[in-house]
Design a protein around this motif. Structure first.
Motif, PDB file in Angstrom:
ATOM      1  N   HIS A 152      33.181  51.048  49.275  1.00 15.81           N
ATOM      2  CA  HIS A 152      33.482  50.939  47.854  1.00 15.81           C
ATOM      3  C   HIS A 152      32.568  51.782  46.959  1.00 15.81           C
ATOM      4  O   HIS A 152      32.712  51.776  45.739  1.00 15.81           O
ATOM      5  N   ARG A 153      31.648  52.497  47.555  1.00 13.62           N
ATOM      6  CA  ARG A 153      30.599  53.227  46.820  1.00 13.62           C
ATOM      7  C   ARG A 153      31.125  54.102  45.696  1.00 13.62           C
ATOM      8  O   ARG A 153      30.598  54.095  44.594  1.00 13.62           O
ATOM      9  N   ASP A 210      37.962  44.237  37.754  1.00 11.61           N
ATOM     10  CA  ASP A 210      38.740  44.698  38.910  1.00 11.61           C
ATOM     11  C   ASP A 210      38.637  43.684  40.043  1.00 11.61           C
ATOM     12  O   ASP A 210      39.628  43.351  40.696  1.00 11.61           O
ATOM     13  N   MET A 211      37.422  43.210  40.282  1.00 11.74           N
ATOM     14  CA  MET A 211      37.193  42.223  41.340  1.00 11.74           C
ATOM     15  C   MET A 211      37.941  40.930  41.006  1.00 11.74           C
ATOM     16  O   MET A 211      38.561  40.329  41.889  1.00 11.74           O
ATOM     17  N   GLY A 212      37.895  40.515  39.750  1.00  8.38           N
ATOM     18  CA  GLY A 212      38.625  39.320  39.344  1.00  8.38           C
ATOM     19  C   GLY A 212      40.119  39.450  39.599  1.00  8.38           C
ATOM     20  O   GLY A 212      40.767  38.516  40.085  1.00  8.38           O
ATOM     21  N   ALA A 213      40.669  40.616  39.290  1.00  5.39           N
ATOM     22  CA  ALA A 213      42.093  40.849  39.526  1.00  5.39           C
ATOM     23  C   ALA A 213      42.404  40.807  41.019  1.00  5.39           C
ATOM     24  O   ALA A 213      43.415  40.219  41.436  1.00  5.39           O
ATOM     25  N   LEU A 214      41.550  41.412  41.840  1.00  6.65           N
ATOM     26  CA  LEU A 214      41.761  41.395  43.288  1.00  6.65           C
ATOM     27  C   LEU A 214      41.744  39.973  43.839  1.00  6.65           C
ATOM     28  O   LEU A 214      42.571  39.621  44.686  1.00  6.65           O
ATOM     29  N   VAL A 215      40.810  39.160  43.370  1.00  9.75           N
ATOM     30  CA  VAL A 215      40.734  37.768  43.832  1.00  9.75           C
ATOM     31  C   VAL A 215      42.008  37.023  43.435  1.00  9.75           C
ATOM     32  O   VAL A 215      42.586  36.283  44.242  1.00  9.75           O
ATOM     33  N   GLU A 216      42.456  37.228  42.209  1.00  7.19           N
ATOM     34  CA  GLU A 216      43.694  36.580  41.749  1.00  7.19           C
ATOM     35  C   GLU A 216      44.879  36.994  42.612  1.00  7.19           C
ATOM     36  O   GLU A 216      45.693  36.156  43.024  1.00  7.19           O
ATOM     37  N   ILE A 217      44.973  38.276  42.914  1.00  3.43           N
ATOM     38  CA  ILE A 217      46.067  38.787  43.743  1.00  3.43           C
ATOM     39  C   ILE A 217      45.966  38.239  45.162  1.00  3.43           C
ATOM     40  O   ILE A 217      46.980  37.868  45.773  1.00  3.43           O
ATOM     41  N   ARG A 235      30.783  40.724  46.570  1.00  6.23           N
ATOM     42  CA  ARG A 235      30.910  41.236  45.204  1.00  6.23           C
ATOM     43  C   ARG A 235      29.776  42.210  44.864  1.00  6.23           C
ATOM     44  O   ARG A 235      30.019  43.240  44.251  1.00  6.23           O
ATOM     45  N   ARG A 236      28.580  41.892  45.283  1.00  5.14           N
ATOM     46  CA  ARG A 236      27.430  42.747  44.936  1.00  5.14           C
ATOM     47  C   ARG A 236      27.537  44.154  45.548  1.00  5.14           C
ATOM     48  O   ARG A 236      26.942  45.093  45.033  1.00  5.14           O
ATOM     49  N   ILE A 272      30.634  45.555  46.180  1.00 11.87           N
ATOM     50  CA  ILE A 272      31.929  46.104  45.773  1.00 11.87           C
ATOM     51  C   ILE A 272      31.920  46.503  44.295  1.00 11.87           C
ATOM     52  O   ILE A 272      32.423  47.569  43.932  1.00 11.87           O
ATOM     53  N   VAL A 273      31.359  45.655  43.456  1.00  9.66           N
ATOM     54  CA  VAL A 273      31.313  45.935  42.017  1.00  9.66           C
ATOM     55  C   VAL A 273      30.091  46.813  41.758  1.00  9.66           C
ATOM     56  O   VAL A 273      28.968  46.414  41.998  1.00  9.66           O
ATOM     57  N   THR A 274      30.369  48.030  41.287  1.00 14.50           N
ATOM     58  CA  THR A 274      29.264  48.996  41.097  1.00 14.50           C
ATOM     59  C   THR A 274      29.041  49.374  39.638  1.00 14.50           C
ATOM     60  O   THR A 274      28.096  50.107  39.333  1.00 14.50           O
ATOM     61  N   ARG A 275      29.887  48.920  38.723  1.00 16.67           N
ATOM     62  CA  ARG A 275      29.719  49.253  37.298  1.00 16.67           C
ATOM     63  C   ARG A 275      29.685  47.999  36.466  1.00 16.67           C
ATOM     64  O   ARG A 275      30.250  47.000  36.768  1.00 16.67           O
TER      65      ARG A 275
END
Length: 178
Positions: free
Chosen positions: A130-131, A139-146, A172-173, A175-178
């Motif tokens: 994911h770098r 984005d992560m929230g949307a992925l979890v919902e999906i 999450r730490r 995957i989420v980079t921004r």
């Protein structure tokens, strides 16, 4: 000998409970890869392959594997998840330039491995994978919902969904980079 091993592996996939029985009996059967690398996958730079790259320890026993309906259930779940994610207007752009063949294969392996199935994970670790994506918390929230929608569509019980999401949450730490 190889035919006998393939027959044993096929039998284990047909009845996941047998895998636990084999382990309980002290049989050391090799883990299987849910699907082989597909010829349509794009080449990637070499990396060390290891189950540790899944970034989560697998559940013990076969209960979670069975709760997700084994190989067939995980395969349907991942296919549905990827279909939903690639068409969701919130995050679909993330997947435009990605190798969806590889993504589906490695997600099936990762989920199967974490769920305690007889699966080997051959993908990269989460940080490396994911770098360069620049994913944000939304984005992560949307992925979890999906993912929750796909698990519900597969008929995975809510408590099993929560246990699985709890295993994935520490990623999450990486995957989420921004």
């Amino acid at each position: 000998m190889r035919i006998l091993m393939l027959a044993a592996v096929a039998a284990l996939m047909a009845a996941p409970a047998l895998a636990q029985d084999a382990a309980d009996a002290g049989l050391d059967l090799p883990p299987i890869v849910m699907s082989t690398e597909h010829p349509d996958e794009e080449a990637v730079d070499p990396y060390e392959r290891s189950n540790a790259n899944a970034d989560a320890a697998p559940f013990e026993g076969a209960a979670m594997w069975e709760a997700f309906h084994g190989e067939a259930g995980v395969s349907r779940l991942v296919d549905d998840f990827v279909d939903r994610a690639t068409t969701d207007p919130r995050i679909s752009e993330t997947f435009v330039s990605h190798d969806l063949v590889r993504l589906r294969r490695t997600l099936k392996e990762q989920f199967g491995y974490i769920l305690g199935g007889p699966v080997t994970y051959t993908g990269r670790d989460m940080e490396a994978a994911h770098r360069d994506l620049g994913l944000q918390a939304a984005d992560m929230g949307a992925l979890v919902e999906i993912l929750q929608q796909a698990m519900s569509a597969e008929g995975v019980a809510f408590p099993a969904q929560n246990r699985f999401l709890a295993k994935l949450a520490p990623m999450r730490r990486d995957i989420v980079t921004r």
